[in-house]
Motif scaffolding. Structure first.
Motif, PDB file in Angstrom:
ATOM      1  N   GLN A   6      39.274  42.099  42.819  1.00  0.00           N
ATOM      2  CA  GLN A   6      38.142  42.598  42.043  1.00  0.00           C
ATOM      3  C   GLN A   6      37.696  43.984  42.480  1.00  0.00           C
ATOM      4  O   GLN A   6      37.048  44.697  41.727  1.00  0.00           O
ATOM      5  CB  GLN A   6      36.936  41.636  42.138  1.00  0.00           C
ATOM      6  CG  GLN A   6      37.146  40.339  41.422  1.00  0.00           C
ATOM      7  CD  GLN A   6      37.810  39.274  42.303  1.00  0.00           C
ATOM      8  OE1 GLN A   6      38.276  39.563  43.396  1.00  0.00           O
ATOM      9  NE2 GLN A   6      37.875  38.063  41.803  1.00  0.00           N
ATOM     10  N   HIS A   7      38.021  44.385  43.695  1.00  0.00           N
ATOM     11  CA  HIS A   7      37.589  45.682  44.216  1.00  0.00           C
ATOM     12  C   HIS A   7      38.629  46.786  44.049  1.00  0.00           C
ATOM     13  O   HIS A   7      38.398  47.913  44.466  1.00  0.00           O
ATOM     14  CB  HIS A   7      37.200  45.547  45.693  1.00  0.00           C
ATOM     15  CG  HIS A   7      35.991  44.706  45.884  1.00  0.00           C
ATOM     16  ND1 HIS A   7      36.075  43.400  46.291  1.00  0.00           N
ATOM     17  CD2 HIS A   7      34.686  44.972  45.678  1.00  0.00           C
ATOM     18  CE1 HIS A   7      34.851  42.900  46.339  1.00  0.00           C
ATOM     19  NE2 HIS A   7      33.992  43.834  45.971  1.00  0.00           N
ATOM     20  N   SER A   9      40.879  49.556  41.966  1.00  0.00           N
ATOM     21  CA  SER A   9      40.743  50.440  40.806  1.00  0.00           C
ATOM     22  C   SER A   9      42.127  50.727  40.248  1.00  0.00           C
ATOM     23  O   SER A   9      43.136  50.598  40.949  1.00  0.00           O
ATOM     24  CB  SER A   9      40.089  51.758  41.218  1.00  0.00           C
ATOM     25  OG  SER A   9      38.801  51.534  41.721  1.00  0.00           O
ATOM     26  N   SER A  10      42.166  51.149  38.996  1.00  0.00           N
ATOM     27  CA  SER A  10      43.443  51.489  38.360  1.00  0.00           C
ATOM     28  C   SER A  10      44.216  52.479  39.229  1.00  0.00           C
ATOM     29  O   SER A  10      43.656  53.461  39.718  1.00  0.00           O
ATOM     30  CB  SER A  10      43.202  52.105  36.988  1.00  0.00           C
ATOM     31  OG  SER A  10      42.625  51.164  36.133  1.00  0.00           O
ATOM     32  N   ASN A  12      45.513  51.837  42.184  1.00  0.00           N
ATOM     33  CA  ASN A  12      45.558  51.425  43.592  1.00  0.00           C
ATOM     34  C   ASN A  12      46.815  50.610  43.859  1.00  0.00           C
ATOM     35  O   ASN A  12      47.205  49.775  43.053  1.00  0.00           O
ATOM     36  CB  ASN A  12      44.365  50.572  43.970  1.00  0.00           C
ATOM     37  CG  ASN A  12      43.081  51.335  44.151  1.00  0.00           C
ATOM     38  OD1 ASN A  12      42.025  50.780  43.946  1.00  0.00           O
ATOM     39  ND2 ASN A  12      43.131  52.594  44.542  1.00  0.00           N
ATOM     40  N   ARG A  44      45.194  47.785  35.357  1.00  0.00           N
ATOM     41  CA  ARG A  44      43.915  47.742  34.639  1.00  0.00           C
ATOM     42  C   ARG A  44      43.345  46.337  34.622  1.00  0.00           C
ATOM     43  O   ARG A  44      44.028  45.373  34.927  1.00  0.00           O
ATOM     44  CB  ARG A  44      44.063  48.254  33.221  1.00  0.00           C
ATOM     45  CG  ARG A  44      45.011  47.414  32.378  1.00  0.00           C
ATOM     46  CD  ARG A  44      45.188  48.016  31.018  1.00  0.00           C
ATOM     47  NE  ARG A  44      46.268  47.311  30.346  1.00  0.00           N
ATOM     48  CZ  ARG A  44      46.400  47.257  29.061  1.00  0.00           C
ATOM     49  NH1 ARG A  44      45.545  47.866  28.284  1.00  0.00           N
ATOM     50  NH2 ARG A  44      47.407  46.606  28.524  1.00  0.00           N
ATOM     51  N   ARG A  45      42.088  46.270  34.241  1.00  0.00           N
ATOM     52  CA  ARG A  45      41.357  45.011  34.176  1.00  0.00           C
ATOM     53  C   ARG A  45      40.734  44.896  32.791  1.00  0.00           C
ATOM     54  O   ARG A  45      40.153  45.858  32.281  1.00  0.00           O
ATOM     55  CB  ARG A  45      40.269  45.027  35.243  1.00  0.00           C
ATOM     56  CG  ARG A  45      39.337  43.893  35.285  1.00  0.00           C
ATOM     57  CD  ARG A  45      38.183  44.075  36.298  1.00  0.00           C
ATOM     58  NE  ARG A  45      38.365  45.124  37.294  1.00  0.00           N
ATOM     59  CZ  ARG A  45      38.932  44.945  38.485  1.00  0.00           C
ATOM     60  NH1 ARG A  45      39.362  43.759  38.849  1.00  0.00           N
ATOM     61  NH2 ARG A  45      39.048  45.950  39.323  1.00  0.00           N
TER      62      ARG A  45
END
Length: 69
Positions: A6-7, A9-10, A12, A44-45
């Motif tokens: 959850q922590h 970022s795109s 990473n 991505r999320r």
């Protein structure tokens, strides 16, 4: 440094350390080769805690994010 998915970022890059649950979903990920020790890129999320997209070994996968750490 250890963190949860959850922590991220795109873009990473991370290594899967362990699953936080053992169930059919995590067994399926293991069958696909996404096992602890696997290096992947977080792409991505989806909004509202939806699926995530990761790239590992040149394959893209969509997965539920709550199963990973």
């Amino acid at each position: 440094m250890e963190t949860t998915i959850q922590h991220l970022s795109s873009g990473n890059k991370a290594r899967l350390v362990r699953y936080t649950a053992e169930n059919e979903f995590t067994r399926r990920l293991a069958e696909l080769g996404l096992i602890p020790g696997t290096l992947f890129t977080f792409l991505r999320r989806a909004p509202l805690g939806g699926p995530i997209e990761v790239l590992d070994r040149k394959s893209t996968r969509l997965n539920s994010s709550h199963e990973w750490i």
